[in-house]
Motif scaffolding. Structure first.
Motif, PDB file in Angstrom:
ATOM      1  N   LYS A   1      -3.918  -0.301  -4.454  1.00 20.44           N
ATOM      2  CA  LYS A   1      -3.494  -1.469  -3.706  1.00 20.44           C
ATOM      3  C   LYS A   1      -2.808  -2.450  -4.652  1.00 20.44           C
TER       4      LYS A   1
ATOM      5  N   LYS B   1      11.120   2.857  -4.655  1.00 14.89           N
ATOM      6  CA  LYS B   1      10.779   3.930  -5.584  1.00 14.89           C
ATOM      7  C   LYS B   1      11.963   4.389  -6.428  1.00 14.89           C
TER       8      LYS B   1
ATOM      9  N   LYS C   1      -3.071   5.847  -3.966  1.00 17.16           N
ATOM     10  CA  LYS C   1      -3.726   4.962  -2.993  1.00 17.16           C
ATOM     11  C   LYS C   1      -4.143   3.629  -3.615  1.00 17.16           C
TER      12      LYS C   1
ATOM     13  N   PRO D   1       4.882   4.067  -8.128  1.00 13.79           N
ATOM     14  CA  PRO D   1       4.459   4.886  -6.991  1.00 13.79           C
ATOM     15  C   PRO D   1       2.957   4.760  -6.765  1.00 13.79           C
TER      16      PRO D   1
ATOM     17  N   SER E   1       1.644   5.544  -3.373  1.00 15.52           N
ATOM     18  CA  SER E   1       1.296   6.269  -2.149  1.00 15.52           C
ATOM     19  C   SER E   1       0.373   7.447  -2.431  1.00 15.52           C
TER      20      SER E   1
ATOM     21  N   GLN F   1       0.823  -1.215   0.000  1.00 15.30           N
ATOM     22  CA  GLN F   1       0.000   0.000   0.000  1.00 15.30           C
ATOM     23  C   GLN F   1       0.854   1.262   0.000  1.00 15.30           C
ATOM     24  N   GLY F   2       2.157   1.082  -0.165  1.00 14.92           N
ATOM     25  CA  GLY F   2       3.063   2.216  -0.217  1.00 14.92           C
ATOM     26  C   GLY F   2       4.080   2.028  -1.325  1.00 14.92           C
ATOM     27  N   ASP F   3       5.052   2.910  -1.376  1.00 13.23           N
ATOM     28  CA  ASP F   3       6.090   2.842  -2.403  1.00 13.23           C
ATOM     29  C   ASP F   3       7.225   1.953  -1.897  1.00 13.23           C
TER      30      ASP F   3
END
Length: 211
Positions: A201, A116, A199, A194, A196, A111-113
């Motif tokens: 998933k 990156k 949002k 990316p 984040s 759910q985040g980078d």
């Protein structure tokens, strides 16, 4: 200069071991379970943040049963069994492609980078498959300034940002790392998409060779 291998069969993916290629891609749309994306999106919160196990090629049939642990996390239904059996099938195909005695498998909610910055893996070979969510970013060799890797500035690594490649949905990817005997210091340069800000998933399957 290495390039991308676009395969149509698992047998063709074995050519990733040739020095001409540092990334291989193959669409799994013809045999991906029809409802897998809907099923994973519906059960996203129930999925473990990270499921990991080691698969031994010498004891493959027994060690692959570790995937059955997901049975106790997700609700019982036919879709769950189809999902787990599908992962087992992909792992079996990767075991045939890999020269390693053991395989490290992970299934992760993202759910985040993750990564990156554009980079190369230090391992030999890794399968990456986005079950849901955007695919991995990567670059052709001619679009990379390798001397700038590891400095935390993507714009200095990638010559032309408009020519960054992205793995399509329903596609498995083999990423050749520095430890592969035919990488010759030209392992594939790649990064995580990316998510984040958007949002989005992701459910990410990774299988890597362990020596």
């Amino acid at each position: 200069m290495p390039t991308a291998l676009n395969a149509t069969t698992f047998e063709e993916l074995y050519s990733i071991h040739q020095k001409e290629y540092n990334i291989a891609l193959m669409s799994v749309a013809p045999f991906e379970p029809q409802n897998i994306k809907t099923y994973l999106e519906k059960n996203f919160e129930q999925l473990p943040q990270m499921f990991k196990c080691i698969i031994s090629k010498d004891n493959f049939d027994e060690s692959i049963k570790q995937l059955d642990e997901i049975f106790y996390i997700l609700d019982d239904n036919e879709e769950k069994m189809e999902f787990i059996n599908y992962i087992k099938t992909l792992t079996s195909h990767y075991a045939d492609i890999s020269d390693a005695p053991d395989l490290g498998l992970s299934l992760e909610k993202v759910q985040g980078d993750m990564c990156k910055y554009f980079h190369c893996d230090m391992n030999s070979l890794r399968l990456v498959y986005n079950l849901i969510g955007p695919g991995t970013l990567w670059a052709y060799e001619e679009n990379v300034r390798r001397e700038n890797l590891g400095k935390g500035r993507n714009e200095e690594v990638i010559k032309n940002q408009n020519q960054i490649q992205q793995v399509s949905p329903q596609t498995i990817t083999l990423l050749k790392g520095h430890a592969h005997p035919t990488a010759f210091n030209q392992a594939i340069v790649h990064a995580s998409p990316p998510v984040s800000v958007t949002k989005e998933k992701r459910v990410l399957l990774r299988i890597e060779s362990i020596f």
